[in-house]
Design a protein around this motif. Structure first.
Motif, PDB file in Angstrom:
ATOM      1  N   ALA A  38      19.696 -44.466 -32.836  1.00  0.00           N
ATOM      2  CA  ALA A  38      20.836 -45.261 -32.364  1.00  0.00           C
ATOM      3  C   ALA A  38      21.312 -44.748 -31.009  1.00  0.00           C
ATOM      4  O   ALA A  38      21.774 -45.524 -30.163  1.00  0.00           O
ATOM      5  CB  ALA A  38      21.979 -45.217 -33.375  1.00  0.00           C
ATOM      6  N   ARG A  90      25.923 -47.973 -28.330  1.00  0.00           N
ATOM      7  CA  ARG A  90      25.020 -46.821 -28.228  1.00  0.00           C
ATOM      8  C   ARG A  90      25.681 -45.643 -27.524  1.00  0.00           C
ATOM      9  O   ARG A  90      25.359 -44.475 -27.812  1.00  0.00           O
ATOM     10  CB  ARG A  90      23.754 -47.253 -27.478  1.00  0.00           C
ATOM     11  N   ASP A  99      19.282 -43.327 -28.870  1.00  0.00           N
ATOM     12  CA  ASP A  99      18.106 -43.348 -27.991  1.00  0.00           C
ATOM     13  C   ASP A  99      17.598 -41.947 -27.663  1.00  0.00           C
ATOM     14  O   ASP A  99      17.120 -41.686 -26.558  1.00  0.00           O
ATOM     15  CB  ASP A  99      18.429 -44.124 -26.701  1.00  0.00           C
ATOM     16  N   TYR A 140      30.450 -45.427 -35.810  1.00  0.00           N
ATOM     17  CA  TYR A 140      29.491 -46.251 -35.056  1.00  0.00           C
ATOM     18  C   TYR A 140      29.401 -47.656 -35.650  1.00  0.00           C
ATOM     19  O   TYR A 140      29.428 -48.660 -34.924  1.00  0.00           O
ATOM     20  CB  TYR A 140      28.136 -45.555 -35.072  1.00  0.00           C
TER      21      TYR A 140
END
Length: 318
Positions: free
Chosen positions: A274, A231, A276, A216
């Motif tokens: 990250a 994301r 959500d 990520y």
């Protein structure tokens, strides 16, 4: 708001995590070294020895304590002085080598770590059952950019003594990244092999999720459009599966029992936010209880600020 404000007040960076004895030693070392007395090395060495020689055979706790102390003493002469005064003390030798590796990492260059290699090998001879000299050597090997056959040789020595040593797995994971000595494929193979046989609450349980956070961060580092949609990494394939595997168990009281459990919960909270996945992050923040680790929160700025903002977002609309 009462819940939020009390949580925010209690949030603090705590490298010792929930190890209260280690936390007391860190405070004591800070106070003692400030005095600058001649007896400082002897006094500090006695304190270090008392803590690090507790619980023989609890390699997970010993590794955690040495790792935290080595980082704390990176700029101090204490580890070198203690090792010089007690050249047959395996604990002193390991702490010295580990702190040297931490210093060269902080300074961003390999430095002169040959003495650290020698200290690790001497410690391994003095304490043949102890994995920490080999874990320290693994850290030094990364700094010196050893070739893979040598690194895997050291790695196997750790596994022979402590099968699920968290610090060793994290170091191997870092070594196998494309930024160091490996490739994305090697990271995937390493993680897959581990997940196939690892107990779900082993000390190294966060290896897979750490690999996904590394990936990520690599996406974010590319900038541009990829960073804007980073994301989505957490809703796809292996990253989503890595979260799904642990999100309902890690925050349960008593599930994770290793020394760095709170660090792993910080990692999980970060990854959930990250991606959500706010509702799932709430119980993780509850389990953390305000004990914040610098990584991975520091990648967005000040770790305490990042943690508190993420915690606030997780609780909105609760």
């Amino acid at each position: 708001m009462g819940f939020l404000s009390s949580r925010r007040k209690r949030a603090r960076l705590a490298p010792e995590l929930d190890d209260q004895e280690l936390g007391r030693l860190l405070k004591s070392l800070l106070a003692t070294t400030r005095t600058g007395t001649i007896a400082t090395t002897d006094l500090c060495a006695a304190q270090l020895s008392r803590l690090l020689d507790q619980d023989p055979g609890d390699w997970d706790r010993r590794t955690h304590r040495i790792s935290v102390l080595a980082d704390f003493l990176t700029a101090s002469r204490l580890p070198a002085s203690w090792a010089a005064r007690e050249p047959r003390n395996a604990t002193a030798l390991v702490l010295h080598a580990w702190s040297q590796a931490a210093r060269t990492h902080a300074e961003g260059h390999p430095g002169d770590t040959d003495a650290a290699v020698e200290a690790c090998l001497r410690a391994a001879e003095l304490a043949p059952d102890d994995p920490t000299p080999w874990v320290a050597l693994l850290k030094v090997a990364r700094r010196q950019r050893w070739k893979q056959p040598q690194v895997f040789g050291v790695w196997n020595e750790v596994l022979a003594r402590d099968r699920w040593n968290r610090e060793a797995y994290m170091n191997m994971l870092g070594y196998l990244t494309p930024e160091e000595g490996g490739s994305r494929l090697q990271v995937l193979e390493f993680v897959d092999a581990l997940c196939a046989r690892m107990p779900s609450n082993a000390p190294c349980a966060a290896t897979e999720l750490t690999a996904q956070v590394f990936q990520y961060h690599a996406i974010l580092g590319r900038g541009g459009y990829e960073a804007l949609v980073a994301r989505t990494h957490w809703s796809q394939g292996m990253a989503a599966q890595a979260l799904d595997r642990v999100v309902h168990t890690w925050a349960q009281p008593g599930f994770l029992r290793h020394a760095s459990a709170l660090a792993d919960l910080n990692l999980l909270a970060y990854a959930l936010m990250a991606g959500d996945r706010r509702a799932e992050a709430r119980p993780v923040f509850e389990a953390i209880g305000g004990t914040v680790t610098a990584w991975p929160w520091q990648t967005g700025g000040d770790p305490l600020t990042e943690f508190e903002q993420a915690q606030r977002r997780a609780t909105v609309g609760q």
